[in-house]
Scaffold this active site. Structure first.
Site, short mmCIF file in Angstrom:
data_model
loop_
_atom_site.label_atom_id
_atom_site.label_comp_id
_atom_site.label_asym_id
_atom_site.label_seq_id
_atom_site.Cartn_x
_atom_site.Cartn_y
_atom_site.Cartn_z
CB SER A 47 -0.96 -0.03 1.20
OG SER A 47 -1.86 1.03 1.16
CB THR A 48 1.38 4.00 2.45
OG1 THR A 48 -0.03 4.14 2.67
CG2 THR A 48 2.04 5.37 2.45
CG HIS A 77 -4.26 -0.96 -0.64
ND1 HIS A 77 -3.91 -1.01 0.69
CD2 HIS A 77 -4.85 -2.16 -0.90
CE1 HIS A 77 -4.27 -2.17 1.22
NE2 HIS A 77 -4.84 -2.88 0.27
CG MET A 103 -2.09 3.31 5.84
SD MET A 103 -2.45 5.05 6.17
CE MET A 103 -3.47 5.46 4.75
CG ASP A 144 -5.85 -5.62 2.59
OD1 ASP A 144 -6.48 -6.66 2.85
OD2 ASP A 144 -5.73 -5.17 1.44
#
Length: 367
Positions: free
Chosen positions: A183-184, A210, A304, A307
């Site tokens: 993600s991030t 994401h 973050m 998931d």
């Protein structure tokens, strides 16, 4: 509770005011300055020393991409981009992430967004994640040549879907499957992992990053231009092939299934978001957990939230050969890997440069 200092950068007086007001609705943030272009942003980043910067993309004098590049060279600072919804906006945002920006928020209605309040919670979440993150080292991917995307059979990738006009062909058999969730900070992490893999890598790679629609396609094209393996945005019904990475398209869950002819395909679906995400890493990992006949390898990297942690735990319980979490020392945000480690789902915690080495070792030595 710490108060984080924020520098707001936008060429519109109206947008600087709107963004500043939204940011300061949370007591954890204080806007200490604003800049109307990238050149001013570079100067104020040095003099004001903000904890976080919000950065517009299109600005006169110096645009946001160049400002990110200069700031990351002179005073590395976590930067959250504010991006338009256009294809050009997606391409430019991916460039900014390559240069070291932590994350981005889409403006709901273009460059002058009267309804930015609709993404207020997203902005707060990403500012908070950026405030506690480590600034990223920039990585530069080559520009994608030409305007037209080169996909499908033009690159040897089987794009057969239910609406296809041509017959499927049978890809070569493979024994291994790699699944990656991030993600991030993920675009930078994916760049470091995928570009180190050889062209004859003996496994397909299914990836959830994401990101919203348009951005995943731009990311796939830029990673493809930089990698020895092929990198594509996944399509419903697409056959899996060794040496190809498939990035889940924004807004769609992506799973891997085996059909009645023992071929492996992607399935896309619009199911409910999981852990607030669609695509979701958990959804991908859970589908891979069912494929016991394959030697499966799962990787969870910077991001973050949590998931992918439960999905990796299930994969491990279902006999996955390898479960890897990115080590805290190289994570931009040590959230998703931490959650997986806390569940006991991880065999190895490795820094980014070692993840590709490990995948090459476990896949290529036993193909």
């Amino acid at each position: 509770m710490p108060v984080y200092k924020v520098l707001v950068v936008d060429d519109s007086v109206f947008m600087r005011r709107i963004i500043s007001d939204l940011v300061e609705e949370l007591p954890q943030f204080q806007v200490i300055g604003t800049a109307r272009n990238g050149a001013e942003a570079v100067e104020l980043a040095l003099s004001l020393k903000p904890d976080v910067i919000t950065m517009d993309v299109e600005m006169p004098v110096m645009n946001g991409i160049e400002a990110v590049r200069k700031i990351m060279k002179t005073r590395p600072t976590p930067i959250v981009m504010l991006s338009s919804l256009t294809k050009d906006g997606a391409d430019e945002t991916i460039q900014a992430l390559e240069y070291g920006a932590v994350d981005f928020v889409q403006k709901p209605s273009g460059s002058i967004s009267l309804d930015l309040f609709k993404v207020k919670q997203t902005l707060w979440d990403k500012l908070m994640a950026a405030a506690v993150s480590k600034p990223a080292s920039p990585v530069k991917l080559p520009a994608v040549p030409g305007e037209r995307a080169v996909t499908g059979r033009e690159k040897g990738v089987n794009r057969t879907t239910s609406g296809s006009s041509f017959q499927p062909f049978h890809p070569a058999a493979f024994r291994h499957l790699v699944a990656i969730g991030t993600s991030t900070g993920g675009p930078r992490a994916l760049q470091q992992v995928l570009t180190r893999l050889p062209a004859d890598f003996a496994a397909p790679i299914a990836i959830v990053q994401h990101m919203p629609p348009k951005f995943t396609l731009s990311l796939a094209k830029r990673l493809d231009a930089a990698s020895n393996i092929r990198v594509v945005e996944g399509e419903d019904g697409m056959f899996l092939e060794a040496g190809v990475a498939y990035i889940a398209p924004g807004g769609w869950h992506m799973t891997v299934v085996r059909d009645r002819d023992n071929r492996y395909r992607l399935q896309l679906g619009k199911g409910e978001p999981r852990s607030g995400h669609r695509p979701s890493v958990d959804v991908l990992f859970e589908s891979v957990a069912k494929l016991n006949e394959l030697t499966r390898h799962a990787v969870i990297m910077t991001g973050m939230g949590s998931d992918g942690a439960k999905g990796m735990k299930l994969l491990k319980e279902c006999g996955a050969a390898t479960t890897i979490a990115e080590a805290e020392e190289t994570c931009i945000v040590y959230g998703m890997p931490r959650a997986a480690c806390q569940l006991g789902a991880v065999d190895s915690s490795l820094p980014l440069p070692s993840i590709s080495d490990k995948l090459i070792q476990v896949v290529m030595a036993n193909r």
